[in-house]
Design a protein around this motif. Structure first.
Motif, PDB file in Angstrom:
ATOM      1  N   GLU A  21     -85.332   5.532  71.004  1.00 29.61           N
ATOM      2  CA  GLU A  21     -86.234   4.434  70.635  1.00 29.61           C
ATOM      3  C   GLU A  21     -86.825   3.702  71.846  1.00 29.61           C
ATOM      4  O   GLU A  21     -87.954   3.220  71.790  1.00 29.61           O
ATOM      5  N   TYR A  43     -72.749   7.034  69.656  1.00 26.95           N
ATOM      6  CA  TYR A  43     -73.447   5.911  69.003  1.00 26.95           C
ATOM      7  C   TYR A  43     -72.711   4.573  69.114  1.00 26.95           C
ATOM      8  O   TYR A  43     -73.222   3.554  68.653  1.00 26.95           O
ATOM      9  N   LEU A  64     -74.640  20.881  68.669  1.00 27.31           N
ATOM     10  CA  LEU A  64     -73.900  21.945  69.350  1.00 27.31           C
ATOM     11  C   LEU A  64     -73.965  23.257  68.555  1.00 27.31           C
ATOM     12  O   LEU A  64     -74.183  24.335  69.108  1.00 27.31           O
ATOM     13  N   THR A  79     -84.839  19.551  68.851  1.00 24.89           N
ATOM     14  CA  THR A  79     -83.621  18.776  68.654  1.00 24.89           C
ATOM     15  C   THR A  79     -82.443  19.743  68.497  1.00 24.89           C
ATOM     16  O   THR A  79     -82.628  20.949  68.602  1.00 24.89           O
ATOM     17  N   ASP A 109     -66.664  12.105  68.290  1.00 25.44           N
ATOM     18  CA  ASP A 109     -67.718  11.937  69.291  1.00 25.44           C
ATOM     19  C   ASP A 109     -68.768  10.913  68.865  1.00 25.44           C
ATOM     20  O   ASP A 109     -69.586  10.483  69.664  1.00 25.44           O
ATOM     21  N   ASN A 115     -66.491  23.924  63.059  1.00 22.37           N
ATOM     22  CA  ASN A 115     -65.033  23.786  62.953  1.00 22.37           C
ATOM     23  C   ASN A 115     -64.432  24.623  61.824  1.00 22.37           C
ATOM     24  O   ASN A 115     -63.285  24.460  61.460  1.00 22.37           O
ATOM     25  N   ASP A 121     -72.842   7.229  60.085  1.00 21.44           N
ATOM     26  CA  ASP A 121     -71.547   7.725  60.539  1.00 21.44           C
ATOM     27  C   ASP A 121     -70.458   7.120  59.666  1.00 21.44           C
ATOM     28  O   ASP A 121     -69.483   7.774  59.315  1.00 21.44           O
ATOM     29  N   THR A 148     -72.271  27.207  57.463  1.00 22.98           N
ATOM     30  CA  THR A 148     -71.081  26.349  57.522  1.00 22.98           C
ATOM     31  C   THR A 148     -70.900  25.611  56.197  1.00 22.98           C
ATOM     32  O   THR A 148     -71.722  25.767  55.286  1.00 22.98           O
TER      33      THR A 148
HETATM   34  C1  B12 Z   1     -77.035  14.076  58.673  1.00 23.40           C
HETATM   35  C2  B12 Z   1     -76.102  14.880  59.528  1.00 23.40           C
HETATM   36  C3  B12 Z   1     -75.967  16.195  59.209  1.00 23.40           C
HETATM   37  C4  B12 Z   1     -76.723  16.837  58.064  1.00 23.40           C
HETATM   38  C5  B12 Z   1     -78.142  17.248  58.317  1.00 23.40           C
HETATM   39  C6  B12 Z   1     -78.602  17.426  59.713  1.00 23.40           C
HETATM   40  C7  B12 Z   1     -80.022  17.839  59.895  1.00 23.40           C
HETATM   41  N1  B12 Z   1     -80.698  18.462  58.991  1.00 23.40           N
HETATM   42  O1  B12 Z   1     -80.537  17.588  60.944  1.00 23.40           O
HETATM   43  C8  B12 Z   1     -75.800  17.981  57.686  1.00 23.40           C
HETATM   44  C9  B12 Z   1     -74.950  17.436  56.560  1.00 23.40           C
HETATM   45  C10 B12 Z   1     -76.430  19.294  57.247  1.00 23.40           C
HETATM   46  C11 B12 Z   1     -74.969  18.128  58.947  1.00 23.40           C
HETATM   47  C12 B12 Z   1     -74.224  19.214  59.187  1.00 23.40           C
HETATM   48  C13 B12 Z   1     -73.414  19.384  60.258  1.00 23.40           C
HETATM   49  N2  B12 Z   1     -73.155  18.488  61.217  1.00 23.40           N
HETATM   50 CO1  B12 Z   1     -74.072  16.796  61.302  1.00 23.40          CO
HETATM   51  N3  B12 Z   1     -74.589  15.020  61.346  1.00 23.40           N
HETATM   52  C14 B12 Z   1     -75.397  14.321  60.607  1.00 23.40           C
HETATM   53  C15 B12 Z   1     -75.377  12.867  61.062  1.00 23.40           C
HETATM   54  C16 B12 Z   1     -74.384  12.101  60.195  1.00 23.40           C
HETATM   55  C17 B12 Z   1     -76.711  12.180  61.043  1.00 23.40           C
HETATM   56  C18 B12 Z   1     -77.845  12.949  61.729  1.00 23.40           C
HETATM   57  C19 B12 Z   1     -79.104  12.168  61.628  1.00 23.40           C
HETATM   58  O2  B12 Z   1     -79.969  12.470  60.828  1.00 23.40           O
HETATM   59  N4  B12 Z   1     -79.186  11.089  62.408  1.00 23.40           N
HETATM   60  C20 B12 Z   1     -80.294  10.178  62.381  1.00 23.40           C
HETATM   61  C21 B12 Z   1     -81.211  10.422  63.562  1.00 23.40           C
HETATM   62  C22 B12 Z   1     -82.309   9.382  63.574  1.00 23.40           C
HETATM   63  O3  B12 Z   1     -80.441  10.316  64.736  1.00 23.40           O
HETATM   64  P1  B12 Z   1     -80.356  11.504  65.815  1.00 23.40           P
HETATM   65  O4  B12 Z   1     -80.413  12.801  65.131  1.00 23.40           O
HETATM   66  O5  B12 Z   1     -79.272  11.234  66.734  1.00 23.40           O
HETATM   67  O6  B12 Z   1     -81.759  11.344  66.580  1.00 23.40           O
HETATM   68  C23 B12 Z   1     -81.947  10.355  67.584  1.00 23.40           C
HETATM   69  C24 B12 Z   1     -81.591  10.815  68.993  1.00 23.40           C
HETATM   70  O7  B12 Z   1     -80.555  11.761  69.036  1.00 23.40           O
HETATM   71  C25 B12 Z   1     -82.860  11.337  69.551  1.00 23.40           C
HETATM   72  N5  B12 Z   1     -83.261  12.705  69.293  1.00 23.40           N
HETATM   73  C26 B12 Z   1     -82.827  13.581  68.386  1.00 23.40           C
HETATM   74  N6  B12 Z   1     -83.512  14.717  68.474  1.00 23.40           N
HETATM   75  C27 B12 Z   1     -84.415  14.574  69.438  1.00 23.40           C
HETATM   76  C28 B12 Z   1     -85.369  15.462  69.927  1.00 23.40           C
HETATM   77  C29 B12 Z   1     -86.199  15.043  70.975  1.00 23.40           C
HETATM   78  C30 B12 Z   1     -87.235  15.980  71.485  1.00 23.40           C
HETATM   79  C31 B12 Z   1     -86.068  13.738  71.515  1.00 23.40           C
HETATM   80  C32 B12 Z   1     -86.946  13.292  72.603  1.00 23.40           C
HETATM   81  C33 B12 Z   1     -85.089  12.869  71.014  1.00 23.40           C
HETATM   82  C34 B12 Z   1     -84.279  13.291  69.990  1.00 23.40           C
HETATM   83  O8  B12 Z   1     -83.824  10.502  68.964  1.00 23.40           O
HETATM   84  C35 B12 Z   1     -83.439  10.085  67.656  1.00 23.40           C
HETATM   85  C36 B12 Z   1     -83.753   8.611  67.530  1.00 23.40           C
HETATM   86  O9  B12 Z   1     -82.987   7.872  68.421  1.00 23.40           O
HETATM   87  C37 B12 Z   1     -74.877  13.033  62.519  1.00 23.40           C
HETATM   88  C38 B12 Z   1     -74.276  11.816  63.139  1.00 23.40           C
HETATM   89  C39 B12 Z   1     -75.362  10.905  63.691  1.00 23.40           C
HETATM   90  N7  B12 Z   1     -75.097   9.645  63.723  1.00 23.40           N
HETATM   91  O10 B12 Z   1     -76.445  11.297  64.080  1.00 23.40           O
HETATM   92  C40 B12 Z   1     -73.968  14.233  62.402  1.00 23.40           C
HETATM   93  C41 B12 Z   1     -73.778  15.180  63.593  1.00 23.40           C
HETATM   94  C42 B12 Z   1     -75.112  15.389  64.244  1.00 23.40           C
HETATM   95  N8  B12 Z   1     -73.317  16.405  62.944  1.00 23.40           N
HETATM   96  C43 B12 Z   1     -72.393  17.005  63.592  1.00 23.40           C
HETATM   97  C44 B12 Z   1     -71.747  18.200  63.157  1.00 23.40           C
HETATM   98  C45 B12 Z   1     -70.591  18.681  63.987  1.00 23.40           C
HETATM   99  C46 B12 Z   1     -72.167  18.899  62.021  1.00 23.40           C
HETATM  100  C47 B12 Z   1     -71.584  20.220  61.472  1.00 23.40           C
HETATM  101  C48 B12 Z   1     -71.333  21.286  62.504  1.00 23.40           C
HETATM  102  C49 B12 Z   1     -70.331  19.940  60.658  1.00 23.40           C
HETATM  103  C50 B12 Z   1     -69.702  21.204  60.094  1.00 23.40           C
HETATM  104  N9  B12 Z   1     -68.629  21.628  60.690  1.00 23.40           N
HETATM  105  O11 B12 Z   1     -70.165  21.781  59.159  1.00 23.40           O
HETATM  106  C51 B12 Z   1     -72.666  20.654  60.460  1.00 23.40           C
HETATM  107  C52 B12 Z   1     -73.563  21.777  61.020  1.00 23.40           C
HETATM  108  C53 B12 Z   1     -74.863  21.966  60.337  1.00 23.40           C
HETATM  109  C54 B12 Z   1     -74.944  23.095  59.377  1.00 23.40           C
HETATM  110  N10 B12 Z   1     -75.814  23.022  58.426  1.00 23.40           N
HETATM  111  O12 B12 Z   1     -74.282  24.047  59.486  1.00 23.40           O
HETATM  112  C55 B12 Z   1     -72.087  16.296  64.888  1.00 23.40           C
HETATM  113  C56 B12 Z   1     -72.744  16.984  66.073  1.00 23.40           C
HETATM  114  C57 B12 Z   1     -71.862  17.029  67.295  1.00 23.40           C
HETATM  115  C58 B12 Z   1     -72.611  17.619  68.469  1.00 23.40           C
HETATM  116  N11 B12 Z   1     -72.301  17.136  69.628  1.00 23.40           N
HETATM  117  O13 B12 Z   1     -73.431  18.478  68.327  1.00 23.40           O
HETATM  118  C59 B12 Z   1     -72.609  14.865  64.602  1.00 23.40           C
HETATM  119  C60 B12 Z   1     -73.034  14.068  65.828  1.00 23.40           C
HETATM  120  C61 B12 Z   1     -71.524  14.096  63.838  1.00 23.40           C
HETATM  121  C62 B12 Z   1     -70.111  14.401  64.182  1.00 23.40           C
HETATM  122  N12 B12 Z   1     -69.548  13.968  65.255  1.00 23.40           N
HETATM  123  O14 B12 Z   1     -69.477  15.066  63.421  1.00 23.40           O
HETATM  124  N13 B12 Z   1     -75.048  17.049  59.736  1.00 23.40           N
END
Ligand code: B12
Ligand code: SF4
Length: 493
Positions: free
Chosen positions: A121, A188, A75, A72, A183, A376, A221, A13
């Motif tokens: 958390e 969040y 979609l 983790t 979303d 997308n 975000d 992507t």
């Molecule tokens: C950084 C980021 C990326 C990065 C890297 C992601 C990576 N390597 O993991 C990059 C820039 C590559 C990326 C890309 C994309 N992303 Co992105 N990304 C993010 C962003 C801004 C932050 C993710 C992050 O690191 N969060 C910090 C951590 C700490 O939070 P977290 O992941 O939510 O984890 C917490 C909980 O979810 C939970 N948790 C997570 N995993 C697990 C696993 C277990 C076992 C447990 C118990 C708990 C748990 O615990 C954590 C602590 O509370 C999020 C938004 C967001 N606020 O999270 C969007 C988000 C995840 N991305 C999204 C999207 C759509 C994309 C893309 C498809 C966009 C696109 N069209 O290209 C691409 C696809 C990826 C690709 N390479 O092709 C959507 C996902 C929607 C969905 N429902 O799936 C989000 C939510 C943002 C949005 N609305 O646009 N993304």
């Protein structure tokens, strides 16, 4: 207890940068910060290993080693996620799932033992207690959004840093705005929570101690969602960068109203922000109104230019497929992207993500076709648009074909360098595109083997004559342009 943390594979992507990374011998753009954070929430004496499928393959021995497998995913990773769960279950492992996909999906969830909905958390410590008592539940749902003071420094040491082109940290979660398709605000929330200055600087210290130098993505975000706190962070962040010799070039995501705050922009410049991703979406006012994107008011071209004048390259998201999009939307998007000098424009078809306001409206109107793939840019619509669907997809492809034509793309890159160069700070000059070897690979691919090599050499010569000080950045632009062209060949024909 031995825990294997797995990040499923991403498709190709915009953000995968898959065709640009090999020039630098990198495998993946960013590490899975969610999993690294989850790891840091586990008891210290548990053993843990990370397998990021975007960096290396999952071997049977990896799974056999573990007592529990934590997965983790977004979609867009669901295919690989389902396959990972299947393989782990086949080996009789306890599987724990979390992250945005399982938090938002409406489909049947994979057959895991424990599913975490929302942030972990507060729920993960509860799970660990329950597990010790032999009473772990199938589902853990975060009832309230936790304060980020409970978020530990991520276990960055688990990531094989040399395989990634950037590291990630997170300062805040949530966004105060109310865009219909978003979303983020459902997952969040609309009250942005931030870490303390000490917390985020401790994460910077950790990355520095682990030897990281280069790009750090602040994955918020909306980095300016809580402006009051960000204003307090900025002087400390700038001081940290200066004290440590500007080791990091910062990238983040922010809303367009960043342009209204010149004081904040100046502080961001001083703190070493070299790139910012904006949600511009569309230059059409009626479509912005429909998307409830009131923060994108005023002259958007002027807003972009102002941000660029503080030395920050602007990257941005654009969307076509709004009900109010006029017939000439495609030309208007192309013209806007051209005039705004945004080289890395992420253009996508409008997507209805589960449980968003857009999803609910389209459902009521009987226009939903099913869950989206999460990607997308792959021309798949998951709703019935107002414009003829075939015309919309063809128009979308025509935008992609035009903006990533080498002549168009290199022109935007040169314009962007022109606008940002006057304000380049020490950290902005950071050698992002490192190394003679990477340079040789790039020249060989784009300057010798590529059919568009003339355009590359034209760009090369212009960079040397006009932007010699930004040579490393210009080579990164060339590599990225190649990625988008390849992506376009895959999706945009
Ligand atoms: C950084 C980021 C990326 C990065 C890297 C992601 C990576 N390597 O993991 C990059 C820039 C590559 C990326 C890309 C994309 N992303 Co992105 N990304 C993010 C962003 C801004 C932050 C993710 C992050 O690191 N969060 C910090 C951590 C700490 O939070 P977290 O992941 O939510 O984890 C917490 C909980 O979810 C939970 N948790 C997570 N995993 C697990 C696993 C277990 C076992 C447990 C118990 C708990 C748990 O615990 C954590 C602590 O509370 C999020 C938004 C967001 N606020 O999270 C969007 C988000 C995840 N991305 C999204 C999207 C759509 C994309 C893309 C498809 C966009 C696109 N069209 O290209 C691409 C696809 C990826 C690709 N390479 O092709 C959507 C996902 C929607 C969905 N429902 O799936 C989000 C939510 C943002 C949005 N609305 O646009 N993304
Ligand atoms: S500004 Fe961005 S993060 Fe905030 S609600 Fe709108 S789309 Fe979501």
């Amino acid at each position: 207890m031995k825990v294997l943390l797995i990040n499923p594979e991403f498709p190709d992507t915009y953000w995968s940068f898959r065709h640009a990374l090999p020039f630098e011998r990198k495998r993946c753009a960013f590490p899975p910060l969610g999993l690294l954070t989850v790891s840091a929430l586990l008891p210290k004496d548990w053993e843990r290993r990370l397998v990021d499928l975007n960096v290396r393959s999952l071997k049977a021995a990896d799974i056999e080693w573990a007592d529990m497998v934590f997965v983790t995913g977004m979609l867009v990773q669901k295919e690989s996620l389902h396959e990972t769960v299947r393989r782990s279950k086949a080996k009789g492992k306890r599987v724990v799932l979390g992250g945005p996909y399982v938090t938002t999906t409406i489909e049947n969830l994979p057959d895991a033992d424990h599913i975490f909905i929302g942030e972990a958390e507060t729920t993960l410590p509860q799970f660990i207690e329950d597990l010790e008592r032999g009473e772990a539940k199938p589902t853990y749902r975060a009832v309230e959004r936790p304060p980020l003071s409970t978020t530990p420094v991520a276990d960055f040491h688990l990531a094989d840093m040399k395989r990634y082109s950037a590291m990630s940290v997170q300062y805040s979660r949530g966004c105060p705005f109310n865009c219909e398709f978003c979303d983020i605000i459902e997952i969040y929330g609309r009250v942005p929570r931030t870490k303390s200055n000490q917390q985020i600087l401790a994460e910077f210290d950790t990355l520095l101690r682990l030897g990281w130098r280069g790009t750090v993505f602040i994955v918020d975000d909306n980095f300016i969602g809580n402006k009051k706190n960000v204003r307090k962070l900025m002087p400390e962040l700038a001081a940290w960068q200066a004290k440590n010799g500007y080791p990091f070039s910062l990238l983040t995501e922010a809303s367009v109203n960043l342009a209204d705050d010149e004081d904040l922009l100046d502080h961001m410049r001083m703190a070493g922000f070299s790139r910012v991703f904006l949600g511009i979406e569309t230059p059409v006012e009626e479509s912005l109104k429909e998307a409830q994107k009131s923060q994108n008011r005023g002259n958007l071209l002027e807003s972009v230019r102002r941000i660029q004048s503080y030395g920050m390259e602007v990257m941005a998201g654009f969307i076509v497929g709004f009900d109010n999009d006029p017939e000439d939307i495609f030309e208007r998007q192309i013209n806007f992207i051209r005039d705004s000098a945004i080289p890395l424009a992420m253009v996508g078809l409008l997507t209805a993500l589960p449980d968003t306001q857009l999803w609910r409206r389209l459902e009521k109107e009987g226009r939903l076709l099913g869950e989206s793939t999460g990607n997308n840019t792959n021309c798949a619509l998951n709703f019935v648009p107002k414009m003829d669907a075939a015309r919309l997809v063809e128009g979308y492809q025509s935008i992609m074909r035009t903006i990533y034509k080498p002549s168009e793309y290199y022109k935007r890159a040169l314009d962007s360098m022109m606008r940002t160069s006057k304000c380049t700070t020490e950290s902005n000059n950071f050698q992002i595109f490192l190394g003679v070897e990477a340079f040789v690979r790039l020249v060989l691919r784009l300057g010798v083997l590529d059919s568009e090599r003339k355009e590359f050499w034209r760009f090369f010569v212009r960079t040397l004559t006009k932007h010699r000080d930004m040579f490393a950045a210009s080579m990164r632009f060339a590599a990225m342009g190649y990625h988008f062209r390849k992506l376009n060949e895959a999706y945009g024909k």
